[in-house]
Design a protein around this motif. Structure first.
Motif, PDB file in Angstrom:
ATOM      1  N   SER A 174       0.847  -1.188   0.000  1.00 52.10           N
ATOM      2  CA  SER A 174       0.000   0.000   0.000  1.00 52.10           C
ATOM      3  C   SER A 174       0.886   1.242   0.000  1.00 52.10           C
ATOM      4  O   SER A 174       2.099   1.178   0.196  1.00 52.10           O
ATOM      5  N   ASP A 175       0.267   2.407  -0.201  1.00 53.88           N
ATOM      6  CA  ASP A 175       1.022   3.664  -0.260  1.00 53.88           C
ATOM      7  C   ASP A 175       1.619   4.039   1.088  1.00 53.88           C
ATOM      8  O   ASP A 175       2.532   4.871   1.139  1.00 53.88           O
ATOM      9  N   ARG A 176       1.084   3.418   2.203  1.00 57.72           N
ATOM     10  CA  ARG A 176       1.625   3.731   3.530  1.00 57.72           C
ATOM     11  C   ARG A 176       2.708   2.776   3.961  1.00 57.72           C
ATOM     12  O   ARG A 176       3.158   2.836   5.104  1.00 57.72           O
ATOM     13  N   SER A 177       3.125   1.865   3.075  1.00 50.99           N
ATOM     14  CA  SER A 177       4.165   0.914   3.418  1.00 50.99           C
ATOM     15  C   SER A 177       5.501   1.629   3.586  1.00 50.99           C
ATOM     16  O   SER A 177       5.787   2.611   2.893  1.00 50.99           O
ATOM     17  N   PRO A 178       6.333   1.187   4.534  1.00 47.45           N
ATOM     18  CA  PRO A 178       7.655   1.835   4.715  1.00 47.45           C
ATOM     19  C   PRO A 178       8.504   1.807   3.436  1.00 47.45           C
ATOM     20  O   PRO A 178       9.215   2.765   3.145  1.00 47.45           O
ATOM     21  N   SER A 179       8.442   0.735   2.673  1.00 49.69           N
ATOM     22  CA  SER A 179       9.237   0.656   1.428  1.00 49.69           C
ATOM     23  C   SER A 179       8.781   1.701   0.430  1.00 49.69           C
ATOM     24  O   SER A 179       9.602   2.372  -0.212  1.00 49.69           O
ATOM     25  N   ILE A 180       7.458   1.858   0.292  1.00 46.41           N
ATOM     26  CA  ILE A 180       6.923   2.850  -0.660  1.00 46.41           C
ATOM     27  C   ILE A 180       7.308   4.244  -0.224  1.00 46.41           C
ATOM     28  O   ILE A 180       7.741   5.085  -1.041  1.00 46.41           O
TER      29      ILE A 180
END
Length: 488
Positions: free
Chosen positions: A277-283
């Motif tokens: 998702s857009d809130r993922s640390p990787s993103i």
């Protein structure tokens, strides 16, 4: 009949007739005297009707058993106790004229005089008739008899009301205690279930499907990261080999290293958004890096000569640095995924045992809940039943007819006593004659002579009295007989 010597027995009866007549007349006189002096006995009666419930049993049912006959029997036993009978006799002064009578005699006498019987009504076959009871008491005074019966009726009605209300109240109290006890057990068990769920919140059976789906997603993500890691390592090794063999990085001569890195980050960001998702640390990390590269590219000089001599080494360093950074992120993410996957596997493996324990607690809770629901329903019925009994809307006893002083005596049966005494006198007189003959062993007939001496006489001549002997014997015999009878 041919072997019976009627003349002989007739002669015996006539000879013993004075005894017979004296005994018969004496016993008859005693019986007539008793029949005359016995006091009259009066019996007063009262009737109690069993009324049906005023509220239909189909709508509201009383908690008191509808076996009125048994209730009357219980009331009769309670009413006929020693204490109650002595108190009633003392209150009404029934034995005031007989002060020497013992308490046991008073109780036995009152019990023998009191009668409580059901009244039978003639009804068609198969139909239910009305139910009633008759209360009666025998006494020498008709007013006393009626007063005692009315006291008994009053006691029966009071005890019936008290018995029904006490039964309804006891039932309500018992069900209240039972409901409170079940409520406490239910609250205690629900607390245990809540504590069990809090202790095993990550291994409960209700979210097992979600955790299995999460396990599959983590496994797929781990495989994807491993493929991406292998691809990055392969690309890095090929880049190093190409640069070592050719001295340049192929396919990137038209872009600066920062622009090439920016394109690669954007491509990676597009791939990552398909998984996270857009809130993922990787993103978020990729977006911050892309923003930094875009700012760096905007601040670089636009001239081609400024970077023509250093483009290839810088480009390669940037690519290698980005690949290493990405490999580091992949390694960190793999470690986190493996840890989460291990925790999921542990929770999934612990779920069956937790499910068994939780099911056992749930079964206990369902059983107690069912008992509590049943007790609550019965408590509501008991409360309604108590109100019915307190308001006398259920089955009850009512006085159909109070006792009044009787006008005629029911006893004693004077004619019966007189007739019985006459019959008894005749029987005793005959018995006395038979008894005298049984003890008389003298020989009076030829057959007795044959039986006792075992001889056969040629002829028997009886003693023949003269007229004077017969007359004198009769005159003397009657006074002697009377004297002998009186001595007896």
């Amino acid at each position: 009949m041919g072997n019976i010597d009627l003349r002989f027995y007739r002669s015996i009866f006539l000879r013993r007739f004075p005894y017979f007549i004296v005994i018969a007349l004496l016993v008859s006189a005693i019986g007539f005297g008793i029949a005359y002096v016995l006091p009259p006995v009066y019996r007063a009666d009262a009737r109690i009707l069993v009324e049906s419930p005023q509220i239909s049993a189909d709508l509201v049912r009383s908690t008191v058993p509808a076996e009125m006959i048994k209730q009357i029997q219980v009331i009769e036993l309670q009413m006929m106790t020693r204490t109650n009978l002595l108190a009633l006799a003392d209150r009404l002064g029934l034995y005031r004229e007989r002060p020497n009578l013992s308490a046991n005699d008073i109780v036995d006498d009152m019990r023998s005089r009191t009668t409580i019987d059901p009244v039978r009504f003639e009804t068609p076959r198969g139909a239910d008739g009305a139910t009633a009871f008759s209360v009666s008491f025998k006494a020498q005074d008709p007013v006393v008899s009626a007063n005692v019966v009315n006291e008994f009726v009053k006691l029966i009605l009071q005890r019936n009301v008290r018995l029904r209300t006490d039964q309804a109240s006891d039932t309500l109290s018992f069900l209240q205690q039972e409901t409170e006890k079940l409520s406490g057990k239910l609250n205690e068990l629900e607390g245990k279930i809540l504590a069990f769920k809090n202790e095993n919140k990550d291994a409960l059976p209700e979210n097992l499907a979600f955790r299995r789906t999460q396990q599959i997603n983590l496994q797929e993500r781990l495989l994807q990261l491993e493929r991406e890691e292998a691809s990055l390592r392969d690309g890095r090794s090929r880049l190093v080999q190409i640069f070592a063999s050719t001295g340049r990085v192929s396919g990137t001569t038209s872009l600066t290293p920062a622009e090439q890195a920016l394109e690669q980050f954007r491509r990676i960001l597009t791939e990552q958004r398909a998984v996270f998702s857009d809130r993922s640390p990787s993103i978020l990390a990729l977006q911050s890096q892309i923003a930094a590269l875009e700012k760096e590219i905007q601040s670089e000089p636009s001239g081609a000569d400024a970077s023509i001599g250093k483009r290839r080494p810088l480009e390669m360093d940037m690519q290698l640095m980005e690949m290493d950074r990405r490999l580091t992120l992949i390694a960190q993410e793999k470690t986190a995924l493996k840890q989460d996957l291990a925790e999921l596997n542990q929770s999934i493996s612990a779920t069956p045992s937790n499910e068994m324990g939780l099911n056992a607690l749930e079964r206990q809770r369902q059983n107690i809940q069912a008992q509590y629901n049943m007790a609550s329903a019965r408590l509501a019925d008991a409360s309604t039943g108590q109100q019915i009994e307190l308001r006398s809307k259920g089955e009850r006893l009512s006085v159909l007819e109070l006792a009044t002083p009787p006008q005629r005596a029911i006893g004693p049966n004077r004619l019966g006593i007189a007739f019985g005494s006459s019959v008894a006198g005749v029987a005793l007189g005959l018995g006395f004659i038979v008894l005298l003959e049984l003890f008389n062993k003298t020989i009076r007939r030829p057959i007795e002579l044959v039986e006792m001496l075992d001889i056969q006489p040629l002829a028997t001549i009886p003693y023949i009295r003269t007229r004077g002997e017969t007359h004198s014997k009769g005159l003397v015999f009657l006074p002697a007989t009377l004297r002998r009878t009186l001595r007896i």
